[in-house]
Design a protein around this motif. Structure first.
Motif, PDB file in Angstrom:
ATOM      1  N   ARG A 137      72.603  47.948  59.662  1.00 59.49           N
ATOM      2  CA  ARG A 137      72.571  46.516  59.944  1.00 59.49           C
ATOM      3  C   ARG A 137      71.422  46.274  60.901  1.00 59.49           C
ATOM      4  N   HIS A 138      70.495  45.423  60.474  1.00 59.66           N
ATOM      5  CA  HIS A 138      69.301  45.180  61.286  1.00 59.66           C
ATOM      6  C   HIS A 138      68.762  43.797  60.964  1.00 59.66           C
ATOM      7  N   GLU A 139      68.413  43.028  61.987  1.00 58.78           N
ATOM      8  CA  GLU A 139      67.921  41.668  61.771  1.00 58.78           C
ATOM      9  C   GLU A 139      66.399  41.575  61.830  1.00 58.78           C
ATOM     10  N   GLY A 140      65.722  42.677  62.038  1.00 55.94           N
ATOM     11  CA  GLY A 140      64.267  42.662  62.112  1.00 55.94           C
ATOM     12  C   GLY A 140      63.650  43.236  60.858  1.00 55.94           C
ATOM     13  N   PRO A 141      62.348  43.479  60.874  1.00 56.57           N
ATOM     14  CA  PRO A 141      61.713  44.091  59.703  1.00 56.57           C
ATOM     15  C   PRO A 141      62.218  45.521  59.514  1.00 56.57           C
ATOM     16  N   ILE A 142      62.364  45.922  58.284  1.00 58.85           N
ATOM     17  CA  ILE A 142      62.853  47.267  57.987  1.00 58.85           C
ATOM     18  C   ILE A 142      62.068  47.839  56.815  1.00 58.85           C
ATOM     19  N   ARG A 143      61.785  49.110  56.874  1.00 54.24           N
ATOM     20  CA  ARG A 143      61.129  49.841  55.788  1.00 54.24           C
ATOM     21  C   ARG A 143      61.995  51.037  55.476  1.00 54.24           C
ATOM     22  N   ILE A 144      62.221  51.284  54.220  1.00 51.84           N
ATOM     23  CA  ILE A 144      63.014  52.431  53.804  1.00 51.84           C
ATOM     24  C   ILE A 144      62.073  53.489  53.244  1.00 51.84           C
ATOM     25  N   ASN A 145      62.168  54.716  53.764  1.00 51.18           N
ATOM     26  CA  ASN A 145      61.369  55.863  53.337  1.00 51.18           C
ATOM     27  C   ASN A 145      59.869  55.654  53.514  1.00 51.18           C
ATOM     28  N   SER A 146      59.483  54.807  54.452  1.00 48.76           N
ATOM     29  CA  SER A 146      58.071  54.669  54.815  1.00 48.76           C
ATOM     30  C   SER A 146      58.022  54.146  56.243  1.00 48.76           C
ATOM     31  N   GLY A 147      56.944  54.420  56.930  1.00 50.36           N
ATOM     32  CA  GLY A 147      56.834  54.013  58.323  1.00 50.36           C
ATOM     33  C   GLY A 147      56.049  52.734  58.492  1.00 50.36           C
ATOM     34  N   PHE A 148      55.971  52.255  59.716  1.00 45.59           N
ATOM     35  CA  PHE A 148      55.165  51.098  60.059  1.00 45.59           C
ATOM     36  C   PHE A 148      53.824  51.577  60.593  1.00 45.59           C
ATOM     37  N   LYS A 149      52.769  50.880  60.247  1.00 43.79           N
ATOM     38  CA  LYS A 149      51.458  51.158  60.813  1.00 43.79           C
ATOM     39  C   LYS A 149      51.319  50.346  62.087  1.00 43.79           C
ATOM     40  N   LYS A 150      50.465  50.810  63.027  1.00 46.13           N
ATOM     41  CA  LYS A 150      50.290  50.115  64.303  1.00 46.13           C
ATOM     42  C   LYS A 150      49.864  48.662  64.110  1.00 46.13           C
ATOM     43  N   ASP A 151      49.001  48.378  63.128  1.00 46.94           N
ATOM     44  CA  ASP A 151      48.505  47.029  62.917  1.00 46.94           C
ATOM     45  C   ASP A 151      49.361  46.222  61.939  1.00 46.94           C
ATOM     46  N   ASP A 152      50.500  46.752  61.520  1.00 49.09           N
ATOM     47  CA  ASP A 152      51.388  46.089  60.569  1.00 49.09           C
ATOM     48  C   ASP A 152      52.310  45.127  61.312  1.00 49.09           C
ATOM     49  N   ALA A 153      52.144  43.824  61.091  1.00 51.41           N
ATOM     50  CA  ALA A 153      52.918  42.813  61.803  1.00 51.41           C
ATOM     51  C   ALA A 153      54.273  42.558  61.169  1.00 51.41           C
TER      52      ALA A 153
END
Length: 78
Positions: free
Chosen positions: A61-77
Motif C-alpha cells: 500500500r503506497h500513495e506515492g509513485p511506485i515502480r515494480i521490478n525497476s528502480g528510479f533514476k535520480k532525475d526521474d520526477a
C-alpha cells in the motif's frame, strides 16, 4: 528511493529505506540469525531490515509513485 527485495532462494525479505547508502548487516543476537539490521556504513544508523521470508505473497500500500521490478533514476520526477 526505498526498495523491498524478496529473495526466495535465501528465503529472506529486505527493506532498504534509502538505496543510495552503503550498508552493512548487523544480525540481532538471540534471534538465531533470522533478523538483521541494515546500518549506514558511515553513520551506523539503521536504514533497513532483513527478515526471514515466511510467505511469498506480497501486498503493498503506497500513495506515492511506485515502480515494480525497476528502480528510479535520480532525475526521474514521477
Amino acid at each position: 528511493c526505498m526498495a523491498l527485495t524478496i529473495d526466495e532462494r535465501s528465503k529472506s525479505v529486505s527493506l532498504f529505506l534509502d538505496t543510495s547508502r552503503a550498508v552493512y548487516l548487523e544480525w540481532i543476537e538471540g534471534e538465531g540469525g533470522d533478523i538483521g539490521l541494515l546500518r549506514d556504513a558511515v553513520t551506523g544508523k539503521v536504514v533497513g531490515i532483513d527478515l526471514p521470508l515466511i510467505d511469498n505473497k506480497l501486498s503493498v500500500r503506497h500513495e506515492g509513485p511506485i515502480r515494480i521490478n525497476s528502480g528510479f533514476k535520480k532525475d526521474d520526477a514521477s
